[in-house]
Design an enzyme around this catalytic site. Sequence first.
Site, PDB file in Angstrom:
ATOM      1  N   LYS A   1      -4.781  -6.478   3.274  1.00  0.00           N
ATOM      2  CA  LYS A   1      -4.427  -5.329   2.217  1.00  0.00           C
ATOM      3  C   LYS A   1      -5.995  -5.055   1.826  1.00  0.00           C
ATOM      4  CE  LYS A   1      -3.000  -2.393  -0.645  1.00  0.00           C
ATOM      5  NZ  LYS A   1      -3.773  -2.237  -1.467  1.00  0.00           N
TER       6      LYS A   1
ATOM      7  N   HIS B   1      -7.687  -3.273   4.523  1.00  0.00           N
ATOM      8  CA  HIS B   1      -6.879  -1.900   4.804  1.00  0.00           C
ATOM      9  C   HIS B   1      -7.916  -0.997   3.806  1.00  0.00           C
ATOM     10  CE1 HIS B   1      -4.431   0.870   2.730  1.00  0.00           C
ATOM     11  NE2 HIS B   1      -3.710   0.955   3.850  1.00  0.00           N
ATOM     12  N   ASN B   2      -7.817  -1.454   2.525  1.00  0.00           N
ATOM     13  CA  ASN B   2      -8.668  -0.754   1.271  1.00  0.00           C
ATOM     14  C   ASN B   2     -10.072  -0.352   1.996  1.00  0.00           C
ATOM     15  OD1 ASN B   2      -6.111  -0.987   0.139  1.00  0.00           O
ATOM     16  ND2 ASN B   2      -7.137  -1.429  -1.944  1.00  0.00           N
TER      17      ASN B   2
ATOM     18  N   GLU C   1     -10.042   2.250   4.138  1.00  0.00           N
ATOM     19  CA  GLU C   1      -9.741   3.512   3.602  1.00  0.00           C
ATOM     20  C   GLU C   1     -11.079   4.022   2.850  1.00  0.00           C
ATOM     21  OE1 GLU C   1      -6.334   2.802   0.811  1.00  0.00           O
ATOM     22  OE2 GLU C   1      -7.394   3.873  -0.639  1.00  0.00           O
TER      23      GLU C   1
ATOM     24  N   SER D   1       0.929  -1.222   0.123  1.00  0.00           N
ATOM     25  CA  SER D   1       0.076  -0.026  -0.028  1.00  0.00           C
ATOM     26  C   SER D   1       0.651   1.094  -0.011  1.00  0.00           C
ATOM     27  CB  SER D   1      -0.951  -0.023   1.151  1.00  0.00           C
ATOM     28  OG  SER D   1      -1.665   1.114   1.220  1.00  0.00           O
TER      29      SER D   1
END
Length: 472
Positions: free
Chosen positions: A183, A186-187, A190, A129
């Site tokens: 990940k 995480h996105n 976000e 990232s």
Amino acid sequence: MSLAQIGVTGLAVMGRNLARNFARNGFTVAVHNRSPQKMTSLLAEHGDEGDFIGCESLEDFVAALERPRKIVIMVQAGPATDAVIDALVPLLDQGDIVVDAGNAHFPDTRRREAALREIGLHFVGSGVSGGEEGALLGPSIMPGGPAESYKTLGPILEKISAKVDGVPCCTHVGPDGAGHFVKMVHNGIEYADMQLIGEAYQLLREGLDLTPAEIGDIFDEWNKGDLESFLIEITAEVLKQVDARTGKPLVDVIVDEAGQKGTGRWTVQSALDLGVPVTGIAEATFARAISSQIAQREAARDVLSASTSEWHINNRDGFIEDVRLALYASKVVAYAQGFDQIQAASEEYGWNVDRGAMARIWRGGCIIRARFLNRITEAYERDADLASLLVDPYFANEVSDGVAAWRRVVSMAALTGVPTPAFSSSLAYYDALRAERLPAALIQGQRDFFGAHTYKRTDVEGTFHTLWSEDR
Ligand code: ATR
């Protein structure tokens, strides 16, 4: 010629910058691209940054690497990744490590890892990232795959990762698809973070009639406190940007349809499969979808009645502070939900993910880097089995300080007709968690009524079914 310690194949923007990052950190890096032009231009433009070995063919590329080979693939997720793996595999030897640093969907990573394990190769699905700048200057790296591969690969990845307080933003996440899963979440977080910031902006704009630049100044202020983060920082910059063509704030010239590449959707799909309520991420994903429903928005604009109340804000600074507190509390909820999802997947797939370590490696390099991730790490250090981030004493206290403000903001948004799906759903989630009784009891009654699905009682162990009245 000395052999390369690491190889990168796929030299579009991300791969090229990762390769440069390896070279700048003193590694000899073999570079390859399907069409050699990207490789030759990398060497022509940046060959002086370190030791590159340019390879025209995949055979030369594999031959240029010391063993066990460590090969980073950086091509499009999906069939392109499979094509590269299929071409590479016959050229490799037992124990070689293939790293997919693209944005693969974690079930694909699980499938690929199993297939390569079968033939004695290590497959590491790694989240990376931080966009193109992160790839070059130090990303947050989330490698999964076999723990054994991390012994040789880990130090190299840690060296090129972002550092916070001298600690690398890279750790072994867990087996097979764990890295790409983390990940993905995480996105998703976000998405939630960005939507929440968007809602705060809209409330300040409509409630106080401020210009985008004035709101940018407020975000700058917020960036000095608990909300300090990359996303708050860039929001201030975006809001202050003036359009060169019209002289208007750029944000007013940009079409209000949010795009998405799919990781938010994957996060929500996985959360539904795991039965984890990630309402903040889901609302953020759907908010982007609503923004892009042009036909529906046009049809509704003049038809749906508003019946809104006027804004009545007597205390400007008080309202700004209320919005800040609502944003912070909603953000904690979004992270709490995301970490719940990581925990649920970790249990489902046997990954044993250390949630505190995930917060630690997100402190730098990545898009959601933020001051309060330190607090999340500390929370999981206090209690690795924390039932929810919201019940950690620090966060429980922080959020409880803002609950009254949060309620004022959400009710004001509802009265004035400002859509705040992420603020509102986060508050609803918070209230659901703390509720003494939920209407789920009624739902169980309904289910038993129409489908004999049975229910449990509060006073007696066992499963019950009622013979509901037939003469209704
Ligand atoms: P970006 O969005 O940064 O341009 P990308 O589209 O994710 O990057 O990835 C493009 C890269 O994948 C390119 O290096 C591309 O190789 P070419 O330059 O030869 O097009 C590579 N790529 C795509 N499909 C591939 C395949 N089937 N085999 C090998 N490489 C492939």
